[in-house]
Design a protein around this motif. Structure first.
Motif, PDB file in Angstrom:
ATOM      1  N   TYR A  35      31.706  24.225  -8.922  1.00  0.00           N
ATOM      2  CA  TYR A  35      31.793  23.213  -7.890  1.00  0.00           C
ATOM      3  C   TYR A  35      31.310  23.802  -6.567  1.00  0.00           C
ATOM      4  N   GLN A  37      32.019  23.221  -2.342  1.00  0.00           N
ATOM      5  CA  GLN A  37      32.943  22.600  -1.405  1.00  0.00           C
ATOM      6  C   GLN A  37      32.289  22.511  -0.044  1.00  0.00           C
ATOM      7  N   GLY A  40      34.317  17.279   4.349  1.00  0.00           N
ATOM      8  CA  GLY A  40      34.138  15.837   4.219  1.00  0.00           C
ATOM      9  C   GLY A  40      33.752  15.369   2.830  1.00  0.00           C
ATOM     10  N   HIS A  41      33.445  16.315   1.958  1.00  0.00           N
ATOM     11  CA  HIS A  41      33.026  15.947   0.595  1.00  0.00           C
ATOM     12  C   HIS A  41      33.986  16.449  -0.473  1.00  0.00           C
ATOM     13  N   GLY A  42      34.927  17.262  -0.100  1.00  0.00           N
ATOM     14  CA  GLY A  42      35.800  17.831  -1.117  1.00  0.00           C
ATOM     15  C   GLY A  42      35.011  18.751  -2.029  1.00  0.00           C
ATOM     16  N   LEU A  43      35.338  18.715  -3.308  1.00  0.00           N
ATOM     17  CA  LEU A  43      34.626  19.528  -4.289  1.00  0.00           C
ATOM     18  C   LEU A  43      33.743  18.616  -5.141  1.00  0.00           C
ATOM     19  N   PHE A  90      32.947  27.331  -5.938  1.00  0.00           N
ATOM     20  CA  PHE A  90      34.130  27.651  -6.726  1.00  0.00           C
ATOM     21  C   PHE A  90      33.830  27.512  -8.210  1.00  0.00           C
ATOM     22  N   PHE A 104      41.308  27.914 -10.675  1.00  0.00           N
ATOM     23  CA  PHE A 104      40.157  28.202  -9.827  1.00  0.00           C
ATOM     24  C   PHE A 104      40.042  29.674  -9.489  1.00  0.00           C
ATOM     25  N   SER A 106      38.492  32.447  -6.540  1.00  0.00           N
ATOM     26  CA  SER A 106      38.720  32.538  -5.099  1.00  0.00           C
ATOM     27  C   SER A 106      37.547  32.061  -4.266  1.00  0.00           C
TER      28      SER A 106
ATOM     29  N   GLY B  43      41.307  30.068  -2.972  1.00  0.00           N
ATOM     30  CA  GLY B  43      40.972  29.075  -3.984  1.00  0.00           C
ATOM     31  C   GLY B  43      42.014  27.985  -4.027  1.00  0.00           C
ATOM     32  N   LEU B  44      41.878  27.086  -4.975  1.00  0.00           N
ATOM     33  CA  LEU B  44      42.796  25.967  -5.094  1.00  0.00           C
ATOM     34  C   LEU B  44      43.897  26.292  -6.102  1.00  0.00           C
ATOM     35  N   PHE B  90      44.148  18.511  -2.005  1.00  0.00           N
ATOM     36  CA  PHE B  90      43.148  17.740  -2.741  1.00  0.00           C
ATOM     37  C   PHE B  90      43.798  17.001  -3.895  1.00  0.00           C
ATOM     38  N   PHE B 104      37.208  15.113  -7.475  1.00  0.00           N
ATOM     39  CA  PHE B 104      38.121  15.448  -6.388  1.00  0.00           C
ATOM     40  C   PHE B 104      37.920  14.504  -5.203  1.00  0.00           C
ATOM     41  N   GLY B 105      39.018  14.283  -4.481  1.00  0.00           N
ATOM     42  CA  GLY B 105      38.912  13.602  -3.208  1.00  0.00           C
ATOM     43  C   GLY B 105      38.388  14.552  -2.143  1.00  0.00           C
ATOM     44  N   ALA B 106      38.163  14.012  -0.942  1.00  0.00           N
ATOM     45  CA  ALA B 106      37.580  14.797   0.149  1.00  0.00           C
ATOM     46  C   ALA B 106      38.581  15.732   0.813  1.00  0.00           C
ATOM     47  N   GLY B 107      39.854  15.568   0.486  1.00  0.00           N
ATOM     48  CA  GLY B 107      40.864  16.471   1.015  1.00  0.00           C
ATOM     49  C   GLY B 107      41.560  15.945   2.252  1.00  0.00           C
TER      50      GLY B 107
END
Lengths: 113, 114
Positions: A35, A37, A40-43, A90, A104, A106, B43-44, B90, B104-107
């Motif tokens: 992915y 990141q 404004g777009h997230g992943l 990521f 995920f 890092s 990371g997530l 997220f 995923f959403g934009a956060g």
């Protein structure tokens, strides 16, 4: 996370050069994902793999290729880096179907100048 | 196609106050829903997930989320926020019909005031 590592963690490269990012897992999971990141777009999904030599495109795959010759390694290559590919990348792994969720790495911060 | 909307880009709450982060998804079949948290430069990390059963799910760090099919929502809640909860959150959705991929959403960036 100890079971998944990304390398390098940071990279600065010039426009037009090839770049390869590596994702390595020790969990023996079947599924691996890349992915990017961006604010404004997230992943957003670039490419994913569902087994050795089995890969497929995600929603933002243009300009990227991947390879998976071993279960543990999933490589992302930018054939000719552009400034629009400056991002945080990521890698994620999953042991099974969608309900498992992901683990995920890092992340790799890539800057294309 | 699946989509996820997190309407709030930033939220600021006072330490000790309650928190609710909104998530709406668009999908026709039974979704699998997730909340992840990302601390700066990290990371997530998975907070919680829902794929069946009780619509109120408990997660780590005192978080919970409720799946409401009629509203296509999966909002994240915490009764009392700690300064260490400041991070980006997220929401993600997956399904068997869409393959083993999460969208995923934009956060939402959470700031905590002391």
């Amino acid at each position: 996370d100890a079971g998944i590592t990304q390398s390098p963690r940071h990279k600065v490269t010039e426009t037009g050069t090839p770049v390869t990012l590596r994702c390595h897992q020790t969990e023996n999971h079947r599924y691996m994902y890349w992915y990017r990141q961006d604010p404004g777009h997230g992943l957003r999904l670039i490419h994913y793999s569902y087994g050795v030599k089995d890969t497929d495109k995600g929603e933002v795959s243009d300009g990227y290729s991947v390879s998976r010759s071993k279960t543990e390694d999933f490589l992302l290559t930018l054939e000719s880096a552009t400034s629009s590919q400056t991002s945080v990348y990521f890698c994620a792994i999953s042991e099974g179907t969608a309900n498992y969720g992901y683990t995920f790495g890092s992340g790799t911060r890539l800057t294309v100048v | 196609a699946q989509s996820v909307t997190q309407p709030d880009i930033h939220i600021t709450v006072s330490e000790g106050a309650s928190l609710e982060l909104r998530c709406n998804y668009s999908y026709g079949a039974t979704p699998y829903l997730f909340w992840y948290v990302q601390s700066p430069g990290q990371g997530l990390q998975l907070l919680l997930k829902y794929f069946s059963g009780d619509t109120l799910v408990q997660g780590i760090k005192g978080f919970e989320a409720e799946f409401k099919r009629s509203q296509s929502s999966f909002n994240l809640r915490k009764p009392s926020v700690h300064w260490s909860d400041a991070a980006e959150y997220f929401c993600a959705v997956g399904s068997l019909e869409y393959g083993n991929k999460l969208v995923f959403g934009a956060g939402t960036i959470l700031r905590v005031k002391s």
